[in-house]
Write an enzyme that holds these catalytic residues in place. Structure first.
Site, mmCIF file in Angstrom:
data_model
loop_
_atom_site.group_PDB
_atom_site.id
_atom_site.type_symbol
_atom_site.label_atom_id
_atom_site.label_comp_id
_atom_site.label_asym_id
_atom_site.label_seq_id
_atom_site.Cartn_x
_atom_site.Cartn_y
_atom_site.Cartn_z
ATOM 1 N N GLY A 14 0.101 -1.301 0.118
ATOM 2 C CA GLY A 14 -0.114 0.223 -0.261
ATOM 3 C C GLY A 14 1.100 1.586 -0.036
ATOM 4 O O GLY A 14 0.117 2.246 0.550
ATOM 5 N N ASN A 16 1.764 3.032 -2.543
ATOM 6 C CA ASN A 16 0.947 3.342 -3.094
ATOM 7 C C ASN A 16 -0.412 4.734 -3.032
ATOM 8 O O ASN A 16 -0.236 6.269 -2.860
ATOM 9 C CB ASN A 16 0.498 3.435 -4.699
ATOM 10 C CG ASN A 16 2.139 2.972 -5.897
ATOM 11 O OD1 ASN A 16 2.124 4.158 -6.080
ATOM 12 N ND2 ASN A 16 2.206 1.980 -6.120
ATOM 13 N N ARG A 66 -16.438 -14.661 -9.405
ATOM 14 C CA ARG A 66 -15.755 -13.004 -9.530
ATOM 15 C C ARG A 66 -16.903 -11.924 -9.534
ATOM 16 O O ARG A 66 -16.292 -11.025 -8.960
ATOM 17 C CB ARG A 66 -14.402 -12.985 -11.186
ATOM 18 C CG ARG A 66 -14.084 -11.530 -11.376
ATOM 19 C CD ARG A 66 -13.251 -12.078 -12.496
ATOM 20 N NE ARG A 66 -12.056 -12.831 -12.541
ATOM 21 C CZ ARG A 66 -10.640 -13.267 -12.012
ATOM 22 N NH1 ARG A 66 -10.139 -12.153 -10.813
ATOM 23 N NH2 ARG A 66 -10.077 -13.592 -11.594
ATOM 24 N N MET A 91 -3.905 -6.816 -6.809
ATOM 25 C CA MET A 91 -4.025 -8.490 -7.354
ATOM 26 C C MET A 91 -4.408 -9.100 -8.114
ATOM 27 O O MET A 91 -4.397 -10.220 -7.594
ATOM 28 C CB MET A 91 -2.515 -9.062 -6.830
ATOM 29 C CG MET A 91 -1.721 -7.845 -6.528
ATOM 30 S SD MET A 91 -0.994 -7.894 -7.885
ATOM 31 C CE MET A 91 0.874 -7.089 -7.785
ATOM 32 N N LEU A 94 -10.266 -6.830 -12.921
ATOM 33 C CA LEU A 94 -12.063 -6.835 -12.366
ATOM 34 C C LEU A 94 -12.863 -7.695 -13.490
ATOM 35 O O LEU A 94 -12.223 -7.370 -14.288
ATOM 36 C CB LEU A 94 -11.832 -5.254 -12.840
ATOM 37 C CG LEU A 94 -10.967 -4.426 -11.654
ATOM 38 C CD1 LEU A 94 -11.532 -3.233 -11.498
ATOM 39 C CD2 LEU A 94 -10.888 -4.554 -10.271
ATOM 40 N N HIS A 110 0.575 0.425 -13.405
ATOM 41 C CA HIS A 110 1.734 0.003 -13.568
ATOM 42 C C HIS A 110 2.697 -0.375 -13.767
ATOM 43 O O HIS A 110 3.363 0.973 -14.203
ATOM 44 C CB HIS A 110 1.061 -0.966 -14.552
ATOM 45 C CG HIS A 110 1.965 -2.321 -14.498
ATOM 46 N ND1 HIS A 110 1.290 -3.877 -14.020
ATOM 47 C CD2 HIS A 110 2.740 -2.813 -16.196
ATOM 48 C CE1 HIS A 110 2.024 -4.638 -15.131
ATOM 49 N NE2 HIS A 110 3.078 -4.115 -16.303
ATOM 50 N N GLU A 143 -11.403 -3.813 -19.862
ATOM 51 C CA GLU A 143 -11.660 -5.234 -19.635
ATOM 52 C C GLU A 143 -10.090 -6.149 -20.009
ATOM 53 O O GLU A 143 -10.339 -7.387 -19.748
ATOM 54 C CB GLU A 143 -12.683 -6.072 -20.656
ATOM 55 C CG GLU A 143 -14.063 -4.887 -19.919
ATOM 56 C CD GLU A 143 -15.202 -5.961 -20.061
ATOM 57 O OE1 GLU A 143 -15.543 -6.695 -20.847
ATOM 58 O OE2 GLU A 143 -16.364 -4.849 -20.276
ATOM 59 N N VAL A 145 -5.890 -7.016 -19.638
ATOM 60 C CA VAL A 145 -4.927 -7.273 -18.254
ATOM 61 C C VAL A 145 -3.677 -5.737 -18.849
ATOM 62 O O VAL A 145 -3.459 -6.073 -20.101
ATOM 63 C CB VAL A 145 -4.299 -8.229 -18.200
ATOM 64 C CG1 VAL A 145 -2.830 -8.366 -17.108
ATOM 65 C CG2 VAL A 145 -5.567 -9.462 -17.750
HETATM 66 C C1 GAR Z 1 3.686 -0.993 -7.691
HETATM 67 O O1 GAR Z 1 5.121 -1.531 -8.329
HETATM 68 C C2 GAR Z 1 2.604 -1.802 -8.505
HETATM 69 O O2 GAR Z 1 2.968 -0.687 -9.697
HETATM 70 C C3 GAR Z 1 2.127 -2.741 -8.667
HETATM 71 O O3 GAR Z 1 1.915 -3.401 -7.166
HETATM 72 C C4 GAR Z 1 3.172 -2.499 -6.585
HETATM 73 C C5 GAR Z 1 2.612 -2.153 -4.685
HETATM 74 O O4 GAR Z 1 3.146 -1.385 -4.162
HETATM 75 N N1 GAR Z 1 1.561 -3.458 -9.463
HETATM 76 C C6 GAR Z 1 0.738 -4.267 -10.493
HETATM 77 O O5 GAR Z 1 2.113 -4.368 -11.030
HETATM 78 C C7 GAR Z 1 -0.367 -4.444 -11.096
HETATM 79 N N2 GAR Z 1 0.345 -5.159 -12.278
HETATM 80 P P1 GAR Z 1 2.319 -0.650 -2.831
HETATM 81 O O6 GAR Z 1 1.502 -1.799 -2.443
HETATM 82 O O7 GAR Z 1 2.861 -0.224 -2.039
HETATM 83 O O8 GAR Z 1 1.485 0.295 -3.815
#
Ligand code: GAR
Length: 208
Positions: A14, A16, A66, A91, A94, A110, A143, A145
């Protein structure tokens, strides 16, 4: 004017989400976090949200299809009257149902320059491919990935001797900056989606 409301979906650390929460708190970002939802009971991000006295919900995916799962999540987001949904290390893919409820109102971040290195372990994919530059992308969710229209991207150099961890950390610093910037552009109504392109009606459209 009342603040625009964000719904955050996360599955792990978390960081971000924390960067967005910090910017909202400092009013660098004119928005408030209305709800944080996780599919992982002990996600660190959920714990951080509780500590910050935010509305933090675990929605248990066990035994649900889902769409059944997404209907629960959508109901919570709707109840919280969110204007924009931000996937922040969420992860789960949707369902079409979820995406149809919030057209052009779901963002994802991403850790690569899409369309390169979609899916899991984007930093590892970049190292294995031998690219010299990678980065991060904020895009609308459709829709597919990691396939929706791109709002902003930032580049990050791959350095000699990089490990996955070092590269991930360097990209993450850019992610923390880029995500709030993209959120602000969308909330201010400055992004117009036309097919695959997002036109940004702003004087400062670059990521820096
Ligand atoms: C981040 O690097 C984000 O870009 C990536 O997961 C990490 C989460 O970090 N997301 C993906 O790979 C989605 N395909 P965080 O939980 O510290 O924000």
């Amino acid at each position: 004017m009342p603040k625009k409301k964000l719904g955050i979906l996360l599955s792990g650390r978390g960081s971000n989400f924390e960067a967005i929460a910090d910017n909202a708190e400092k009013e660098v970002l004119d928005a408030e976090i209305a709800i944080v939802i996780s599919n992982v009971a002990d996600a660190r991000g959920l714990e951080v949200a509780r500590r910050r006295n935010l509305n933090a919900c675990f929605v248990d995916p066990r035994g649900k299809s889902r769409e059944e799962y997404d209907r629960e999540v959508v109901a919570l987001l709707t109840k919280s009257k969110v204007d924009l949904i931000c996937l922040a290390g969420y992860m789960r893919i949707l369902s079409p149902y979820f995406i149809q409820q919030f057209p052009s109102r779901i963002l994802n971040i991403h850790p690569a320059l899409l369309p390169a290195f979609k899916g899991l372990d984007a930093q590892k994919q970049a190292l294995e491919y031998g690219v010299k530059v990678t980065g991060c992308t904020v895009h609308f969710v459709d829709e597919g990935v990691d396939s929706g229209p791109i709002v902003l991207q930032a580049t990050v150099p791959v350095e000699e001797g990089d490990t996955e961890e070092l590269l991930a950390r360097r990209i993450l610093r850019e992610e923390h900056r880029l995500y709030s910037k993209a959120i602000a552009l969308v909330l201010e109504g400055l992004c117009e989606v036309e097919g695959r392109s997002v036109h940004i009606h702003s004087s400062s459209v670059n990521a820096d």
